[in-house]
Enzyme design. Sequence first.
Site, PDB file in Angstrom:
ATOM      1  N   ASN A   1       0.854  -1.076   0.063  1.00 31.37           N
ATOM      2  CA  ASN A   1       0.065  -0.125  -0.091  1.00 31.37           C
ATOM      3  C   ASN A   1       0.916   1.147  -0.054  1.00 31.37           C
ATOM      4  O   ASN A   1       1.581   1.478   1.122  1.00 31.37           O
ATOM      5  CB  ASN A   1      -0.909  -0.147   1.172  1.00 31.37           C
ATOM      6  CG  ASN A   1      -1.693   1.343   1.251  1.00 31.37           C
ATOM      7  OD1 ASN A   1      -1.865   2.015   0.537  1.00 31.37           O
ATOM      8  ND2 ASN A   1      -2.364   1.471   2.573  1.00 31.37           N
TER       9      ASN A   1
ATOM     10  N   HIS B   1      -9.602   1.206   4.903  1.00 35.40           N
ATOM     11  CA  HIS B   1      -8.309   1.502   5.360  1.00 35.40           C
ATOM     12  C   HIS B   1      -8.584   2.306   6.761  1.00 35.40           C
ATOM     13  O   HIS B   1      -9.382   3.333   6.357  1.00 35.40           O
ATOM     14  CB  HIS B   1      -7.463   1.638   4.400  1.00 35.40           C
ATOM     15  CG  HIS B   1      -5.837   1.837   5.055  1.00 35.40           C
ATOM     16  ND1 HIS B   1      -5.587   2.942   5.906  1.00 35.40           N
ATOM     17  CD2 HIS B   1      -5.008   1.210   4.879  1.00 35.40           C
ATOM     18  CE1 HIS B   1      -4.254   2.410   6.119  1.00 35.40           C
ATOM     19  NE2 HIS B   1      -3.778   1.438   5.723  1.00 35.40           N
TER      20      HIS B   1
ATOM     21  N   GLU C   1      -5.559  -5.225  10.513  1.00 34.86           N
ATOM     22  CA  GLU C   1      -4.449  -3.943  10.650  1.00 34.86           C
ATOM     23  C   GLU C   1      -5.064  -3.297  11.972  1.00 34.86           C
ATOM     24  O   GLU C   1      -5.801  -2.320  12.082  1.00 34.86           O
ATOM     25  CB  GLU C   1      -4.841  -2.905   9.681  1.00 34.86           C
ATOM     26  CG  GLU C   1      -4.570  -3.622   8.283  1.00 34.86           C
ATOM     27  CD  GLU C   1      -3.746  -2.469   7.285  1.00 34.86           C
ATOM     28  OE1 GLU C   1      -2.363  -2.903   6.997  1.00 34.86           O
ATOM     29  OE2 GLU C   1      -4.454  -1.710   7.141  1.00 34.86           O
TER      30      GLU C   1
ATOM     31  N   GLU D   1      -7.006   4.752   7.540  1.00 34.92           N
ATOM     32  CA  GLU D   1      -6.778   6.076   7.311  1.00 34.92           C
ATOM     33  C   GLU D   1      -7.959   6.727   6.406  1.00 34.92           C
ATOM     34  O   GLU D   1      -8.397   8.063   6.659  1.00 34.92           O
ATOM     35  CB  GLU D   1      -5.486   6.350   6.361  1.00 34.92           C
ATOM     36  CG  GLU D   1      -4.362   6.120   7.319  1.00 34.92           C
ATOM     37  CD  GLU D   1      -3.074   5.300   6.477  1.00 34.92           C
ATOM     38  OE1 GLU D   1      -3.083   5.611   5.293  1.00 34.92           O
ATOM     39  OE2 GLU D   1      -2.111   4.915   7.239  1.00 34.92           O
TER      40      GLU D   1
ATOM     41  N   LYS E   1       0.016   4.273  -0.324  1.00 34.30           N
ATOM     42  CA  LYS E   1      -0.876   5.672  -0.106  1.00 34.30           C
ATOM     43  C   LYS E   1      -0.453   6.714  -0.991  1.00 34.30           C
ATOM     44  O   LYS E   1      -0.150   6.447  -2.064  1.00 34.30           O
ATOM     45  CB  LYS E   1      -0.359   5.670   1.508  1.00 34.30           C
ATOM     46  CG  LYS E   1      -0.259   4.396   2.488  1.00 34.30           C
ATOM     47  CD  LYS E   1      -0.201   4.849   3.737  1.00 34.30           C
ATOM     48  CE  LYS E   1       0.197   3.516   4.678  1.00 34.30           C
ATOM     49  NZ  LYS E   1       0.027   3.729   6.269  1.00 34.30           N
TER      50      LYS E   1
ATOM     51  N   GLY F   1       2.331   2.051  10.842  1.00 33.97           N
ATOM     52  CA  GLY F   1       3.399   3.222  10.910  1.00 33.97           C
ATOM     53  C   GLY F   1       4.063   3.682  12.111  1.00 33.97           C
ATOM     54  O   GLY F   1       4.627   4.457  12.230  1.00 33.97           O
TER      55      GLY F   1
ATOM     56  N   SER G   1       3.089  -2.282  10.460  1.00 34.56           N
ATOM     57  CA  SER G   1       4.662  -2.497  10.783  1.00 34.56           C
ATOM     58  C   SER G   1       5.042  -3.499  10.400  1.00 34.56           C
ATOM     59  O   SER G   1       6.102  -4.088  11.229  1.00 34.56           O
ATOM     60  CB  SER G   1       4.781  -2.008  12.265  1.00 34.56           C
ATOM     61  OG  SER G   1       4.464  -0.627  12.572  1.00 34.56           O
TER      62      SER G   1
HETATM   63  C1  PEP Z   1      -0.929   0.391   6.032  1.00 33.21           C
HETATM   64  O1  PEP Z   1      -0.999   1.262   6.122  1.00 33.21           O
HETATM   65  O2  PEP Z   1      -1.737  -0.681   5.691  1.00 33.21           O
HETATM   66  C2  PEP Z   1       0.078  -0.454   6.666  1.00 33.21           C
HETATM   67  C3  PEP Z   1       0.118  -1.484   7.061  1.00 33.21           C
HETATM   68  O3  PEP Z   1       1.332   0.496   7.238  1.00 33.21           O
HETATM   69  P1  PEP Z   1       2.608   0.272   7.609  1.00 33.21           P
HETATM   70  O4  PEP Z   1       3.105  -0.939   7.174  1.00 33.21           O
HETATM   71  O5  PEP Z   1       3.313   1.291   7.346  1.00 33.21           O
HETATM   72  O6  PEP Z   1       2.528   0.048   9.139  1.00 33.21           O
END
Ligand code: PEP
Length: 239
Positions: free
Chosen positions: A14, A94, A164, A96, A16, A170, A204
């Site tokens: 992803n 997601h 998630e 976000e 973003k 992040g 992460s």
């Molecule tokens: C995400 O935003 O879907 C995600 C998993 O981000 P990160 O791997 O940076 O934690």
Amino acid sequence: MLNLSNFSSFFVANWKLNGNMAFINDYFDALNTKSQNCVVVCPPSIYIDKIKKNQKNIFAGAQDVSKFISGAFTGELSAEMLNDMDVKFCLVGHSERRQNFNETNDNIKLKIGNLINNNIIPILCIGESLEEKQNNKTTEVLTKQIKEGIPKISNNENTIIAYEPIWAIGTGLTPTINEIDQIHIKIKKIDDSLNNYKILYGGSVKSSNSKAINEIDSVDGCLIGGASLKIEEFNNIIS
Ligand code: PEP
């Protein structure tokens, strides 16, 4: 629609709101996709065609889709349009988008239906906040997101779930291996129909933890944000 049972693991990048033409050229020069796994890259939608034309063995994914089918909805992209561009997967819900763009479970349900009707596999993102985790609300939150967000048309062959935890996205923090396993097992038990769904873990994931996470029986792959932008990291994760 792709046959999900052809793949043992799924790795979904992803990006973003990141990337540009130069980044994409360098990325695909270095990308190493010899693995038998399903590798999906979700760039900002304007670059989907560029991703699709690369010679590597990956699938293009989108980060969102409109809940509308067509009409006067400035700025939107429909599931039919994504299918036209040969998009095979699309993230939906997601955190976000839930937090910054008022994405609701009702919208998510419409989006998932539109995608399935256009032969695109939705990847439904669910997860709890830190506060919800600390108040032992994780199961309640995930149950609500699933019950309200997944339409009747969904099944284990046309829909994927990504767990998630918001507090892991992040931040460099992750649940323990045992916690991930327990939560994935619980998700499958929320409803009998979920038993055979593919469930990815996201939050992460990086090359130093991806192997251990992927070896968990209840994990069918990973959704990767930050680490998917670093091609060496991503190559290590998918190899
Ligand atoms: C995400 O935003 O879907 C995600 C998993 O981000 P990160 O791997 O940076 O934690």
